[in-house]
Design a protein around this motif. Structure first.
Motif, short mmCIF file in Angstrom:
data_model
loop_
_atom_site.label_atom_id
_atom_site.label_comp_id
_atom_site.label_asym_id
_atom_site.label_seq_id
_atom_site.Cartn_x
_atom_site.Cartn_y
_atom_site.Cartn_z
N SER A 106 0.67 5.32 1.08
CA SER A 106 -0.56 6.27 1.53
C SER A 106 0.37 7.47 0.77
N PRO A 136 -6.11 5.87 1.49
CA PRO A 136 -5.15 5.56 1.94
C PRO A 136 -5.08 4.49 3.76
N PHE A 164 -3.66 3.54 -3.79
CA PHE A 164 -2.82 3.13 -2.66
C PHE A 164 -2.68 2.14 -2.42
N TYR A 209 0.70 -0.79 -0.04
CA TYR A 209 0.01 0.15 0.05
C TYR A 209 1.07 1.64 -0.27
#
Length: 328
Positions: free
Chosen positions: A15, A43, A20, A13
């Motif tokens: 942010s 996010p 995201f 992932y």
């Protein structure tokens, strides 16, 4: 995550920029086979994921990471229930984002246990879920988690069922045997949170410390013959007083494929250090650690083998067992 085809599936992932979430699939030689960005509204911390034969299961739960919070001297991770929660099914090997999304009740699922596809095409997901009471909950202010089950239907796009299987036992760090990962599993193992308190003496964040004192085994399926119901505790081992688990339960298949062993690293904390479990002991020998090998079918009987470790082990929590051939 390594599948039965020797692929490695990575879920990561970001942010600061969309998408995201990203799913990368690597071939056995670590050559990138496919990569796809999975767009989510905010996010979020996708700390874990699970695989089925045809899907990567994405947990879009509203534990958000926003770096701008640093500017206001705040912790970057917060619980934002208003962003709601979803479970996503991303096709394995996809190169375009064809993720199917299913709305579920908000909460935090930091650790997933397993997922599998039924013959009718529905997908069952198991994990440990907490329901924070405020934005700082779970990371800054610990929120206990419990065993949950979700059933989603890719053909209709609906969540068919969502339920807490056991609302009495506080648990963390789910584990199933490798050979049933992505397949229907009869049971899941975890660690029991038996004491929650603070403040921590050595570290500012988190302020609340959690001690993990028991290994527990939950049934994931109903069994009419034995009378067991999904969510029932079917095995439990309590660590001796002043001993605490510092690793997640690591499941190892027995030689001959006849059951499993549960491996746990446990550390003895002298009574005067109970409030500072992560503190590195300054007095040689005041803290000690052991590797406990427990029969997964007979947790109550305790370890079949105990190995004294040469040094004490601090909180690490995540652990892994590798066959010798894979370490060469």
């Amino acid at each position: 995550y390594r599948s039965r085809t020797n692929e490695r599936v990575h879920v990561s992932y970001n942010s600061v920029a969309r998408p995201f979430v990203r799913v990368d699939t690597f071939a056995e030689n670590w050559k990138l086979a496919s990569s796809v960005g999975v767009d989510v509204p905010a996010p979020v911390m996708v700390h874990d994921a699970v695989l089925t034969d045809h899907y990567v299961v994405i947990l879009d739960f509203p534990l958000t990471i926003r770096p701008r919070r640093f500017l206001s001297n705040s912790f970057p991770v917060e619980y934002e229930a208003e962003h709601k929660a979803r479970i996503g099914l991303t096709p394995r090997g996809a190169i375009t984002d064809d993720t199917k999304w299913f709305d579920v009740e908000p909460g935090v699922v930091l650790h997933a246990a397993n997922a599998y596809e039924r013959e009718d095409g529905t997908v069952v997901v198991h994990g440990f879920k907490s329901i924070p009471s405020g934005s700082s909950s779970y990371i800054l202010d610990y929120t206990p988690s419990f065993l949950y089950e979700w059933v989603v239907d890719p053909s209709s796009g609906k969540t068919l069922n969502e339920r807490c299987l056991n609302a009495d036992v506080l648990v963390e760090f789910p584990q199933v045997e490798d050979k049933v990962s992505g397949r229907k599993a009869a049971a899941v193992y975890g660690l029991v949170s038996t004491s929650i308190g603070g403040p921590m003496l050595q570290f500012k964040t988190p302020e609340v410390g959690v001690l993990l004192d028991d290994v527990v085994k939950f049934a994931l399926e109903d069994d009419e013959i034995s009378g067991v119901t999904a969510g029932d505790v079917i095995g439990r081992f309590e660590l001796p007083e002043h001993w605490h688990s510092v690793s997640e339960p690591t499941i190892v298949t027995k030689t001959g494929d006849n059951g499993v062993y549960v491996l746990v690293v446990a550390t003895y904390v002298p009574p005067d250090n109970e409030r500072d479990h992560i503190k590195v002991a300054t007095t040689k020998g005041s803290m000690k650690s052991q590797l406990l090998v427990i029969d997964g079918d007979c947790l109550l009987e305790g370890p079949v083998t105990v190995v004294d470790l040469p040094y004490h082990v601090n909180y690490g929590l995540h652990s892994l067992f590798l066959d010798w051939d894979k370490m060469k």
